[in-house]
Motif scaffolding. Sequence first.
Motif, mmCIF file in Angstrom:
data_model
loop_
_atom_site.group_PDB
_atom_site.id
_atom_site.type_symbol
_atom_site.label_atom_id
_atom_site.label_comp_id
_atom_site.label_asym_id
_atom_site.label_seq_id
_atom_site.Cartn_x
_atom_site.Cartn_y
_atom_site.Cartn_z
ATOM 1 N N ARG A 256 32.839 30.133 33.230
ATOM 2 C CA ARG A 256 32.346 30.916 34.366
ATOM 3 C C ARG A 256 33.205 32.163 34.599
ATOM 4 N N GLY A 257 34.470 32.090 34.211
ATOM 5 C CA GLY A 257 35.292 33.298 34.281
ATOM 6 C C GLY A 257 34.721 34.395 33.407
ATOM 7 N N ALA A 258 34.303 34.011 32.179
ATOM 8 C CA ALA A 258 33.694 34.986 31.270
ATOM 9 C C ALA A 258 32.350 35.461 31.800
ATOM 10 N N LYS A 259 31.580 34.554 32.410
ATOM 11 C CA LYS A 259 30.283 34.925 32.958
ATOM 12 C C LYS A 259 30.435 35.973 34.062
ATOM 13 N N VAL A 260 31.435 35.803 34.897
ATOM 14 C CA VAL A 260 31.619 36.682 36.044
ATOM 15 C C VAL A 260 32.316 37.991 35.661
ATOM 16 N N SER A 261 33.328 37.902 34.782
ATOM 17 C CA SER A 261 34.185 39.067 34.553
ATOM 18 C C SER A 261 34.358 39.462 33.092
ATOM 19 N N GLY A 262 33.968 38.603 32.151
ATOM 20 C CA GLY A 262 34.143 38.917 30.739
ATOM 21 C C GLY A 262 35.224 38.065 30.105
ATOM 22 N N SER A 263 35.488 38.331 28.834
ATOM 23 C CA SER A 263 36.474 37.531 28.100
ATOM 24 C C SER A 263 37.865 37.694 28.690
ATOM 25 N N ARG A 264 38.663 36.659 28.525
ATOM 26 C CA ARG A 264 40.049 36.593 29.010
ATOM 27 C C ARG A 264 40.153 36.570 30.539
ATOM 28 N N PHE A 265 39.059 36.203 31.208
ATOM 29 C CA PHE A 265 39.116 35.919 32.641
ATOM 30 C C PHE A 265 38.773 34.449 32.850
ATOM 31 N N TYR A 266 39.115 33.899 34.004
ATOM 32 C CA TYR A 266 39.023 32.461 34.225
ATOM 33 C C TYR A 266 39.014 32.183 35.713
ATOM 34 N N PHE A 267 38.637 30.983 36.060
ATOM 35 C CA PHE A 267 38.806 30.467 37.415
ATOM 36 C C PHE A 267 39.830 29.339 37.358
ATOM 37 N N LEU A 268 40.782 29.350 38.266
ATOM 38 C CA LEU A 268 41.572 28.152 38.554
ATOM 39 C C LEU A 268 40.939 27.527 39.789
ATOM 40 N N LYS A 269 40.643 26.247 39.728
ATOM 41 C CA LYS A 269 39.987 25.609 40.871
ATOM 42 C C LYS A 269 40.586 24.227 41.102
ATOM 43 N N GLY A 270 40.323 23.686 42.271
ATOM 44 C CA GLY A 270 40.813 22.341 42.569
ATOM 45 C C GLY A 270 42.303 22.230 42.363
ATOM 46 N N VAL A 271 42.707 21.213 41.601
ATOM 47 C CA VAL A 271 44.143 21.005 41.386
ATOM 48 C C VAL A 271 44.758 22.144 40.578
ATOM 49 N N GLY A 272 43.945 22.886 39.825
ATOM 50 C CA GLY A 272 44.476 24.028 39.091
ATOM 51 C C GLY A 272 44.960 25.116 40.032
ATOM 52 N N ALA A 273 44.140 25.438 41.035
ATOM 53 C CA ALA A 273 44.542 26.416 42.036
ATOM 54 C C ALA A 273 45.752 25.918 42.827
ATOM 55 N N ARG A 274 45.703 24.641 43.181
ATOM 56 C CA ARG A 274 46.826 24.072 43.942
ATOM 57 C C ARG A 274 48.105 24.064 43.112
ATOM 58 N N LEU A 275 47.984 23.794 41.813
ATOM 59 C CA LEU A 275 49.163 23.755 40.946
ATOM 60 C C LEU A 275 49.804 25.138 40.842
ATOM 61 N N GLU A 276 48.981 26.158 40.705
ATOM 62 C CA GLU A 276 49.566 27.506 40.637
ATOM 63 C C GLU A 276 50.257 27.858 41.949
#
Length: 423
Positions: free
Chosen positions: A151-171
């Motif tokens: 979905r990161g690529a869908k929204v913004s293109g290659s080399r983009f991403y979403f951190l969500k849930g525990v991923g966002a919390r971990l960062e």
Amino acid sequence: MIDPALLRENPEAVKQSQIARGSSPDTVDAAIAAEASRREALTAFEELRAEQNAFGKTVAKASKEDKPALVAQAKELAGRVKEAQAAATEAEQAYRAAVDRIENVVLDGVPVGGEENFVTLREVGEIPSFDFTPRDHLELGEMLGAIDMERGAKVSGSRFYFLKGVGARLELALMNYALATALENDFTPMITPTLVRPEVMAGTGFLGEHSDEIYHLGEDDLYLVGTSEVALAGYHQDEILTFPESGSVKYAGWSTCYRREAGSHGKDTRGIIRVHQFNKLEMFVYCDPAQAEQEHERLLALEERMLSSLGLAYRVIDVAAGDLGSSAARKYDTEAWVPTQGAYRELTSTSNCTTYQARRLDIRHRPEEGGRTQPVATLNGTLATTRWIVALLETHQQADGSVVVPAPLRPYLGGLEVLEPIR
């Protein structure tokens, strides 16, 4: 900008630094020639201006009969002065451009050569081993519901991403832990602008040969930063600093960072190792140049403390001259072991930029009360960034895809000890 006195008094040392970097020493000769032209043009302008001032007094004392002719001569002289001033300005600009092409003079002991010529200073920690086939960080992130590349690529293109849930919390946990570490060591926290003016980006040395890595907003003539180092270096532009009793001014800048990753086609296309946008906590120090090497070791020690406390195996390398970047006189990288790659990958770096950035940005201090001002030294070092998640997930994974949370991060995750797969 390098020290002009060093360029005049010891050009061979500057040439040897350029050679060690793999750059042309001809830039040194060009700068010396440009300085000679600048001095000549400035002298000519000052002599003509002095002549103009003296002639003006003659005109003022002249009789009514003599004055018209003298006024005509004064106008002709004024024209010559104006031309000389323009020539002096042009020579000054040419000199500055020539000097700016010379990179910072590397410190004694920095390895000669390019990217592959680094020297390993030490390896710390036990490289993890598993009694199962380890998963890479992206597979783990998807199992945990922590990373969404598709979905990161869908929204913004290659080399983009979403951190969500525990991923966002971990960062956020990682960044807050780094911030707490910075606060314990007397850094002032800063949330910095991520858009800067061209003179600030150029002043930090980022508009050289790697300028294609930087996003530029042409309509506004602003640059997106790849590190808060840029904004923090510009924070005291055109200022005279007063150092506290500790001897240094220290900031910890939290910002989103952007890099175009030009030239990295096909490299690290899987996961979040090499991406266009990430978060980072960057340490930045202003100090007396005499204290710069000692401050550099302190920054490195803080980076190592973070890595060790999170149970990551890592090595410290002394980066070779050709891989330093134009501003750094020495740089240490700390690289964590990434199990599925069977290799160390850079997580942090810390650079001693001596007085190079400060000279370009006109940041000074007064070593003695009433004395002349002198350029400060600037240093930077990364305390945490998004890429750390790669090593954390892979190092602390378990056979079922769960990941053990390192103890120092648990308070920032509400006491969570294990990240559990959601599928």
